[in-house]
Write an enzyme that holds these catalytic residues in place. Sequence first.
Site, PDB file in Angstrom:
ATOM      1  N   LYS A  37       0.383  -1.382   0.116  1.00 31.79           N
ATOM      2  CA  LYS A  37      -0.551  -0.348   0.012  1.00 31.79           C
ATOM      3  C   LYS A  37       0.503   1.452   0.246  1.00 31.79           C
ATOM      4  O   LYS A  37       0.438   2.299  -0.955  1.00 31.79           O
ATOM      5  CB  LYS A  37      -1.043   0.159   1.115  1.00 31.79           C
ATOM      6  CG  LYS A  37      -0.214  -0.031   2.682  1.00 31.79           C
ATOM      7  CD  LYS A  37      -1.526   0.397   3.932  1.00 31.79           C
ATOM      8  CE  LYS A  37      -0.224   0.435   4.902  1.00 31.79           C
ATOM      9  NZ  LYS A  37      -0.769   1.616   5.790  1.00 31.79           N
ATOM     10  N   THR A  38       1.567   1.129   0.246  1.00 35.01           N
ATOM     11  CA  THR A  38       2.950   2.838   1.051  1.00 35.01           C
ATOM     12  C   THR A  38       3.440   2.561  -0.560  1.00 35.01           C
ATOM     13  O   THR A  38       3.489   4.099  -1.063  1.00 35.01           O
ATOM     14  CB  THR A  38       4.201   2.472   1.733  1.00 35.01           C
ATOM     15  OG1 THR A  38       3.379   2.033   3.356  1.00 35.01           O
ATOM     16  CG2 THR A  38       4.851   3.626   2.077  1.00 35.01           C
ATOM     17  N   ASP A 223      -3.617   7.113   5.127  1.00 36.89           N
ATOM     18  CA  ASP A 223      -3.682   5.807   5.413  1.00 36.89           C
ATOM     19  C   ASP A 223      -4.345   5.701   6.312  1.00 36.89           C
ATOM     20  O   ASP A 223      -4.538   6.075   7.204  1.00 36.89           O
ATOM     21  CB  ASP A 223      -1.869   5.555   5.406  1.00 36.89           C
ATOM     22  CG  ASP A 223      -1.588   4.870   5.154  1.00 36.89           C
ATOM     23  OD1 ASP A 223      -2.112   3.550   5.076  1.00 36.89           O
ATOM     24  OD2 ASP A 223      -0.387   4.823   5.356  1.00 36.89           O
ATOM     25  N   GLU A 224      -4.491   4.175   7.144  1.00 40.66           N
ATOM     26  CA  GLU A 224      -5.103   3.374   7.752  1.00 40.66           C
ATOM     27  C   GLU A 224      -6.241   3.841   8.012  1.00 40.66           C
ATOM     28  O   GLU A 224      -6.491   4.539   8.925  1.00 40.66           O
ATOM     29  CB  GLU A 224      -3.823   3.772   8.887  1.00 40.66           C
ATOM     30  CG  GLU A 224      -2.495   3.302   8.968  1.00 40.66           C
ATOM     31  CD  GLU A 224      -2.715   1.117   8.500  1.00 40.66           C
ATOM     32  OE1 GLU A 224      -3.651   1.343   8.591  1.00 40.66           O
ATOM     33  OE2 GLU A 224      -1.086   1.428   8.781  1.00 40.66           O
ATOM     34  N   GLN A 257      -7.224  -4.568   9.539  1.00 42.55           N
ATOM     35  CA  GLN A 257      -6.824  -4.741  10.600  1.00 42.55           C
ATOM     36  C   GLN A 257      -6.861  -3.216  12.037  1.00 42.55           C
ATOM     37  O   GLN A 257      -6.502  -2.575  12.199  1.00 42.55           O
ATOM     38  CB  GLN A 257      -5.712  -4.074   9.841  1.00 42.55           C
ATOM     39  CG  GLN A 257      -4.892  -5.273   9.149  1.00 42.55           C
ATOM     40  CD  GLN A 257      -3.758  -5.237   8.381  1.00 42.55           C
ATOM     41  OE1 GLN A 257      -2.522  -4.713   9.154  1.00 42.55           O
ATOM     42  NE2 GLN A 257      -3.734  -5.463   6.602  1.00 42.55           N
ATOM     43  N   ARG A 625       2.479 -10.653  10.202  1.00 41.17           N
ATOM     44  CA  ARG A 625       3.524  -9.276  10.543  1.00 41.17           C
ATOM     45  C   ARG A 625       4.462 -10.600  10.338  1.00 41.17           C
ATOM     46  O   ARG A 625       6.007 -10.038   9.851  1.00 41.17           O
ATOM     47  CB  ARG A 625       3.766  -8.976  11.875  1.00 41.17           C
ATOM     48  CG  ARG A 625       2.829  -7.868  12.244  1.00 41.17           C
ATOM     49  CD  ARG A 625       2.500  -7.092  12.243  1.00 41.17           C
ATOM     50  NE  ARG A 625       1.227  -7.577  10.968  1.00 41.17           N
ATOM     51  CZ  ARG A 625       0.794  -6.241  10.013  1.00 41.17           C
ATOM     52  NH1 ARG A 625       1.649  -5.444   9.773  1.00 41.17           N
ATOM     53  NH2 ARG A 625      -0.265  -6.519   9.306  1.00 41.17           N
TER      54      ARG A 625
END
Length: 745
Positions: A37-38, A223-224, A257, A625
């Site tokens: 995504k980044t 973001d997020e 998430q 993770r």
Amino acid sequence: MNDAAQALLTGLNEPQRQAVEHAGSPLLIVAGAGSGKTRVLTHRIAYLLAERGAHPGEILAITFTNKAAAEMRERVEGLIGPRSRAMWVLTFHSACLRILRREAHRLGWKPSFTIYDTDDARRLLTQIVKDLGLDSKKHSPRWLAAEISRLKNELIGPDRAAAAADDARAALVADVYAQYDERLRLAQAVDFDDIIGATVKLFREFPEVARSYRLRFRHVMVDEYQDTNHAQYTLVRELVGTGDDKSELCVVGDADQSIYAFRGATIRNIIEFERDFPDAKTILLEQNYRSTQTILDAANGVIRNNTERGREKRLWSDEGTGSAILGHTGDNEHDEAAWVAGRIDELVDDKETSFGDTAIFYRTNAQSRAFEEVFVRRGIPYKVVGGVRFYERKEVRDMLAYLKLTANPDDTVSAMRVVNVPKRGVGDRAVAEVEALAARLRISFPAALHRVDEAPGVSGRARTGIKRFCEIVDEATALAGTAPPEEVLDKLIADTGYLEGLEQSTDPRDEGRVENLQELVAVAHEFTEQVVRGTVEDDEAELNADVPSFLEHVALVSDADSIPDPEAEEGGVVTLMTLHTAKGLEFDTVFLTGLDDGLFPHERSMNKPGDLEEERRLAYVGLTRARKHLHLTRAGTRNIFGQPEYYAASRFLAEIPGDLVKWSESAPPPRVVKSKSPSFGQPIVVRNAADVPALDVGDRVSHDKWGLGRVVELKGAGPRAQARIDFGDGEPKWVILRLAPISKL
């Protein structure tokens, strides 16, 4: 399409490419864990400039941590060069602070207002609780702070809170909230929640201000997005607008998430995005570039049991199947920790991983103790993230309080903290007299200190101490007008005698405190150097090499920004952290520990489906993770308040396909029968008192798991009766007779 734009699309998969190129309507990018995504966000920003003619100053990108913002700025600069510095790539709080510093006068504030962190806010609430004559145990400042924060996150002010109060408890909170709000204003201070709420208020009360920022920022990216609370959601709506002048909005997130409900985040913001923006386009990023397929299959198996997910997705990877997930059930938390330590040593010795690329996740901070003890014994280097951080240490906070007073002379909490630090004869009575003077004159506590001669109840010794304190602060304030923060700190440390007192101390801990003060000065110097070099924020950041800018920089440091860099030293250190802190990170090797029902999922979540789904999302975050090696551990018994308690296996283990996990025991932990009742400390058997076996020392017993054993010690009576039994495989184990699956032979 020009060559520069075409180059930005090279190497992207099809959904990523669509997300970069999309134009004309709001865009929701549902970005699964590890889906790049980044990269998509940064390439989208660069594409806006290369292909769509956007100017860097028209772009606002909002993240949740300074670390994420810095990474995004660095990546964008790598793509488009120095002109990226005209963009705003900031956290929510940094962006709002920048706006508020410029527009403070509209709200009747001084631009030099102080930011109160969690500790400052609690100190202020402690004082209010005391002044109102409340029982601090029944109405703790921590609880009051959480309640006020919840109201602020919902954009509910003191008056509205009072009007809506339907019981004595809510009325009390509203009353404390009103006092807290008034004292913040008097001190020219804001807390973290105010930073967002005040910006929303600014935009609503001054539409021309909102419109000016809307016209400036033609492209807003968040973001997020799943972690936004109501206040942040409203801020985004105000920034984007709804009329003809609305900006182009792009949000990135993953409902799976969303793990910050306790901080006010609401999953509905992302699930209902398409309802909020009917013309929105949604793009799913499901290809994972981080983990093996085995790890992803485990995560998919867990998360599919949630009902609140928005657009359903299934992560997949080209990284191959990878090795099996390893599982271990320890006899207790110490055995669990010992197995983890042994496995880390094994992987490091085989060069399968390094200490710096290894992480241990747990649900609660208290669980770190068993791991720390065994790591110390075995010489495994480690760092616990989220312990007492540098900026929370007393001597650092004391000196920052002095520094805050040079930037804001009305900062009551800071003045009350250090008016007698180091001791200068200003006791509680003198402080109370000055407080009374401040209340009579309706001025701040620091302003009243400067008028101490008008407080007749202050002794001569205390009056001298207060005047010396004011003199120190005033001289440092004058210096702060022209000098960088490290020079002001140097002067304060010298003039207060703080350092001299520590250096003369015989307490061995004070040597470390001296080093912390030296480190604080070094941090300030480094900040000044970064500002001079232009490496802090961008050319419109309005950050200067001065005290207010340094204090703002310090105030915005978060837990996530203190995570050790795996490359910082050869081999690095194992990172221990809670699952909430782990979000956004990745490691070659991960140990997801404490997978016991009642611990994880936590006992508080058992009766509420929404809370249990949040716990499941937390498990999903932990699982995803890991890049290569994933381990799942639990303990059959845990020491709770000095007593062994039995736990059943976490229900999340039952949701992972059984063929993915290889258990170190002959069989996996027993599957739990899901029920609506809590299973915290759930025993393997529960007996009536009459059915508890009557045992004597020397009796032989059979245990369903541990086999044959001999009773070596007895203690307690009734439902708490316990036996210590030697099963011939190490240290004898204590069991609670009413709960243990044993029978007398």
